[in-house]
Design a protein around this motif. Structure first.
Motif, mmCIF file in Angstrom:
data_model
loop_
_atom_site.group_PDB
_atom_site.id
_atom_site.type_symbol
_atom_site.label_atom_id
_atom_site.label_comp_id
_atom_site.label_asym_id
_atom_site.label_seq_id
_atom_site.Cartn_x
_atom_site.Cartn_y
_atom_site.Cartn_z
ATOM 1 N N ARG A 19 2.237 -9.064 0.322
ATOM 2 C CA ARG A 19 3.023 -8.020 -0.315
ATOM 3 C C ARG A 19 4.364 -8.615 -0.727
ATOM 4 O O ARG A 19 4.798 -9.643 -0.202
ATOM 5 N N ALA A 47 -3.119 -4.032 -3.680
ATOM 6 C CA ALA A 47 -2.774 -5.155 -2.820
ATOM 7 C C ALA A 47 -2.962 -6.484 -3.547
ATOM 8 O O ALA A 47 -3.639 -6.567 -4.579
ATOM 9 N N TYR A 90 -2.665 -1.156 -0.605
ATOM 10 C CA TYR A 90 -2.245 -1.571 0.733
ATOM 11 C C TYR A 90 -2.606 -0.500 1.760
ATOM 12 O O TYR A 90 -3.119 -0.820 2.839
ATOM 13 N N PRO A 109 -0.181 -6.435 5.584
ATOM 14 C CA PRO A 109 -0.023 -7.651 4.786
ATOM 15 C C PRO A 109 1.150 -8.501 5.248
ATOM 16 O O PRO A 109 2.094 -8.001 5.877
#
Length: 281
Positions: free
Chosen positions: A56, A66, A132, A143
């Protein structure tokens, strides 16, 4: 590049395998992995021929698609040629997302290759087909965060390989202005301290983590195998006066803050932004 030694199909194209999605999603800032245990593999990804990571930006939110980071030479379409930059291409690249112990907890699938090159740096950045929030809800894995700034010399680091489900520990031993391997040239490369990060094929694309912050500061990419100068699997350092040096066993990585210099306000890549360090097509 080291991956070729251990992967017979460096250009293999993976089949599509999506990750189950959650019905809950938010626009809140996405959770992040900050300072994981030094041997944790949480957030790493095992590809068929390389390592990768679930990443991220510091500005990312949970409803963003993501991202997956690996090397340019791990691109499923084959290694980009010298001077070649690939952007915004469909992809069906898949990998296995790992937890801290290195156990697979789910499959992740890309739907687009956002950027890939082996010129100036050695990275491939993919957009995944899930957000995400969806991935973290489904797997419990947060992440890793890409650092926004250049790492400092002597930083203690960990190279975490999803492919091998193992880690290496060393430090940053300066930066190489020009690193050359066969036809490819990279700049401002991270030089590993020796011994420690004696990386092997399949570790290409592994995130390089700052041990203090847990942030990704580089992506592992190559090592000099036999002491040759500037040949495949034997990168050399080119000095300002043109002289070259090569050290058998010396490993390198490519800084990842370059990616963050090319972010638009909506967190998309924009190579036209002033100050963007990534190589342009």
């Amino acid at each position: 590049m080291k991956v070729l030694r251990h992967a017979a199909l460096a250009t293999a194209i993976l089949s599509c395998a999506g990750i189950a999605t959650s019905t809950t999603a938010s626009a809140q800032t996405v959770p992040e992995t900050t300072a994981a245990a030094s041997d944790s593999l949480a957030g790493t990804i095992a590809l068929d021929n390389c390592s990768a990571s679930f990443v991220r930006y510091s500005q990312s939110v949970g409803t963003d698609h993501a991202l997956m980071l690996t090397n340019g030479h791990c691109y499923e379409g084959g290694m980009p040629g010298a001077g070649e930059v690939i952007t915004d291409q469909p992809s069906s690249r898949t990998g296995k997302l790992l937890n801290a112990a290195g156990d697979p907890v789910g499959a992740v699938a890309a739907d687009r290759l956002l950027y890939s090159t082996m010129t100036g740096t050695d990275i491939s950045l993919y957009e995944l087909d899930a957000t995400y929030d969806e991935i973290t809800s489904d797997t419990g894995i947060a992440p890793l965060t890409l650092a926004d700034a250049k790492p400092a010399d002597k930083t203690s680091i960990t190279v975490a390989s999803g492919y091998w489900q193992r880690t290496w520990h060393c430090g940053i031993n300066g930066f190489v202005d020009t690193l050359k391997e066969a036809d490819w040239t990279m700049h401002d490369s991270v030089r590993y301290s020796m011994p420690g990060c004696d990386i092997i094929g399949g570790s290409s694309g592994s995130p390089v983590l700052d041990d203090a912050s847990g942030e990704v500061v580089a992506v592992n990419n190559t090592i000099n195998e036999s002491g040759e100068q500037c040949t495949m699997n034997n990168p050399c350092e080119v000095n300002a006066d043109g002289t070259t040096t090569a050290t058998e066993g010396q490993g390198y990585a490519q800084e990842t803050y370059w990616i963050t210099t090319c972010l638009a306000d909506d967190r998309t890549l924009d190579l036209s932004i002033e100050g963007c360090l990534l190589t342009k097509p």
